[in-house]
Design an enzyme around this catalytic site. Structure first.
Site, PDB file in Angstrom:
ATOM      1  CG  ASP A  44      -9.961 -53.934  -5.514  1.00 15.44           C
ATOM      2  OD1 ASP A  44      -9.975 -54.084  -6.822  1.00 15.44           O
ATOM      3  OD2 ASP A  44      -9.404 -54.492  -4.561  1.00 15.44           O
ATOM      4  NE  ARG A 167      -4.964 -59.409  -1.370  1.00 17.41           N
ATOM      5  CZ  ARG A 167      -3.973 -60.391  -1.568  1.00 17.41           C
ATOM      6  NH1 ARG A 167      -3.304 -60.603  -0.785  1.00 17.41           N
ATOM      7  NH2 ARG A 167      -4.245 -60.924  -2.725  1.00 17.41           N
ATOM      8  CD1 TRP A 296      -6.634 -58.670  -9.720  1.00 19.89           C
ATOM      9  CD2 TRP A 296      -5.307 -57.134 -10.370  1.00 19.89           C
ATOM     10  NE1 TRP A 296      -6.825 -57.570  -9.113  1.00 19.89           N
ATOM     11  CE2 TRP A 296      -5.889 -56.730  -9.291  1.00 19.89           C
ATOM     12  CE3 TRP A 296      -4.250 -56.320 -11.183  1.00 19.89           C
ATOM     13  CZ2 TRP A 296      -5.599 -55.346  -8.941  1.00 19.89           C
ATOM     14  CZ3 TRP A 296      -4.006 -55.073 -10.668  1.00 19.89           C
ATOM     15  CH2 TRP A 296      -4.684 -54.473  -9.641  1.00 19.89           C
TER      16      TRP A 296
HETATM   17  C1  FRU Z   1      -8.132 -56.876  -5.645  1.00 22.42           C
HETATM   18  C2  FRU Z   1      -6.952 -56.411  -4.921  1.00 22.42           C
HETATM   19  C3  FRU Z   1      -7.100 -56.503  -3.494  1.00 22.42           C
HETATM   20  C4  FRU Z   1      -5.941 -55.670  -2.901  1.00 22.42           C
HETATM   21  C5  FRU Z   1      -6.185 -54.501  -4.085  1.00 22.42           C
HETATM   22  C6  FRU Z   1      -4.875 -53.588  -4.191  1.00 22.42           C
HETATM   23  O1  FRU Z   1      -8.336 -56.211  -6.786  1.00 22.42           O
HETATM   24  O2  FRU Z   1      -5.773 -57.202  -5.550  1.00 22.42           O
HETATM   25  O3  FRU Z   1      -6.993 -57.933  -2.993  1.00 22.42           O
HETATM   26  O4  FRU Z   1      -6.361 -55.044  -1.723  1.00 22.42           O
HETATM   27  O5  FRU Z   1      -6.489 -55.124  -5.271  1.00 22.42           O
HETATM   28  O6  FRU Z   1      -5.038 -52.625  -5.042  1.00 22.42           O
END
Ligand code: FRU
Length: 494
Positions: A44, A167, A296
């Site tokens: 991200d 988060r 993902w």
């Molecule tokens: C989104 C995510 C977020 C998390 C991060 C971990 O792509 O899953 O929710 O903070 O990546 O790398």
């Protein structure tokens, strides 16, 4: 004590980067003008901000190898969002709240407060019973070296919200008060949780700003919220919402109650490779978003992250996009104008007719290029038009504009012997005189924008340099193309 530990972990990571960066740079799949990390894995975009005369991009980063693990925050600055200077890592895992191999310093955002650059991120740890996510602060006087706040974590999951599903804080300021929205999961439903603070350090819960009633999944990653014109936009990447990867809602917001009321929704990008976009304001007032060009393994259309790990890296950002609102309140996502500065070798053709006979097109070197044209819908009577890109030695990527079925498909089943899948979206052409098409091609990606930048597909493909031809043909009639323009795009990472 712990202040030193983060610096030690950053120094260790920097050493690794120094050791590997020149080898990784030679990777044949490396991008030429899309933002990447020097080594290792990137996901991200984090902490995007224009601060003291420069664009700062931070990013989810594992500098050690081309897979997700042990999250650090990488950091780079730019004057134009196209050419980048890498800075030392901003954050590394070092504390009990963020130091875990399958955790670390997760996504978050940046804001200027009292002249300092503040970062708010999610600390992810594992307490032996499960993962635990909390919101944490770090700050910097010089915008380069950061220190984690002693009072971290500043927020733990509220009652009823899963501790491992809390988060990605996004911070902003409104009339002297700080606000933060982050994702949470309550009873298997996604929520955007809104918080308030007077000093950036002490935070209190305000309201559930918006929530899924099941239709938008069980958790929202990377929520983002901003005003646009006289409306507000909430963006998120929903988990458990089918093929949706990056969604926007447009509506109204009440600062008295902290509730968002939305009446429009849309998909930012229908491709396989657009996730977790974050927004920020450019100094001239443009609202810009940047996404991670991947997805993902839990997503229904996921294939894998591609073969670039063999070259010691994985991940890049999509080209930054300017967000605009149309008359009906839906959104457009245009590649930033800054990209025009790297155009070279312009080509133009005012008009041509496409038939069943394949026509060759040229644009730059056929690998790193930009292409724009309009399909004259009034003069076009073909059922379908096929635009074949990155073609050569039996490989190709096909963009199919199916006027009859009203569908745009991008097929990467024959792109490279690795990628798979067809991304699809509806082409709503009723009453329209023309269909605009804009394509950005880089070494390992294609971004296709159509229908006033409202119908977009970002797809990674790992085609080689010999896949550098382009063809166009129509079926069941003719297609009329107007204002064809193409350019080569210059290397930005030399
Ligand atoms: C989104 C995510 C977020 C998390 C991060 C971990 O792509 O899953 O929710 O903070 O990546 O790398």
């Amino acid at each position: 004590m712990s202040k030193e530990l983060m610096q030690e972990n950053i120094a260790k990571a920097q050493k690794e980067i120094e050791k590997k960066k020149d080898i990784v740079k030679k990777g044949r799949m490396r991008q030429h003008y899309h933002f990447m990390a020097q080594t290792g894995w990137l996901n991200d975009p984090n902490g995007l901000i224009y601060y003291k005369g420069k664009y700062h991009f931070f990013f989810q980063y594992n500098p050690y190898y081309g897979f997700w693990d042990y999250m650090h925050w990488g950091h780079a600055v730019s004057e134009d969002m196209v050419h980048w200077e890498y800075l030392p890592l901003a954050l590394a895992p070092s504390e009990r709240y963020d130091d875990h191999m399958r955790g670390g310093c997760f996504s978050g955002s940046a804001i200027e407060h009292e002249g300092k650059l503040f970062l708010m991120f999610t600390g992810t740890t594992h307490n032996g019973k499960g993962y635990e996510q909390t919101q944490c602060i770090a700050y910097s006087e010089d915008g380069v070296h950061f220190e984690k706040y002693e009072g971290n974590p500043v927020l733990t999951a509220p009652e009823g919200v899963a501790k491992d599903q809390f988060r990605d804080p996004k911070v902003w300021k409104h009339e002297g008060t700080y606000y933060m929205v982050c994702g949470g999961s309550r009873d298997g439903r996604a929520q955007a949780l809104l918080y308030q603070s007077e000093d950036m350090l002490h935070w209190s819960f305000f309201n559930v700003m918006a929530e899924s009633r099941g239709e938008w999944g069980h958790m929202w990653e990377c929520t983002d919220f901003y005003p646009l014109g006289d409306k507000y936009v909430l963006m998120f990447s929903p988990m458990g919402s089918g093929e949706h990867t990056s969604v926007y809602l447009v509506g109204d917001f009440d600062y008295e109650t902290g509730r968002f009321y939305s009446h429009i929704s849309g998909e930012i990008d229908w491709g396989f490779d657009y996730y977790a976009p974050q927004s920020f304001l450019a100094p001239d007032g443009r609202r810009i978003i940047v996404g991670w060009a991947n997805e993902w393994e839990w997503m229904p259309l996921w294939k894998d992250w591609g073969p670039t790990y063999r070259e010691g890296w994985c991940g890049f950002f999509n080209i930054p996009r300017e967000v605009r609102m149309t008359e009906d309140g839906s959104l457009q996502f245009l590649p930033v104008a800054e990209l025009n500065a790297i155009r070279m070798n312009p080509k133009q053709e005012a008009y041509f007719c496409v038939t069943e006979e394949e026509k060759e097109l040229t644009a730059g070197d056929g690998v790193c290029f930009e292409m724009k044209f309009k399909v004259d819908l009034e003069q076009t009577d073909a059922d379908r038009m096929e635009l074949i890109l990155r073609c050569g030695e039996g490989k190709k990527t096909v963009c199919l504009f199916d006027f009859k079925r009203a569908e745009l498909c991008v097929d990467r089943n024959e792109s490279d012997g690795w990628s798979r899948g067809v991304s699809r979206s509806v082409m709503y052409l009723k009453g329209k005189k023309e269909l605009d098409v804009h394509i950005l091609s880089d070494q390992s990606s294609l971004e296709i924008f159509t229908d006033r930048y409202q119908n977009n597909h970002s797809n990674n493909i790992f085609a080689a340099d010999v896949q550098n031809q382009m063809k166009i043909r129509a079926y069941g009639g003719k297609a009329i193309i107007r204002e064809y323009e193409a350019w080569g795009l210059k290397e930005c990472f030399s």
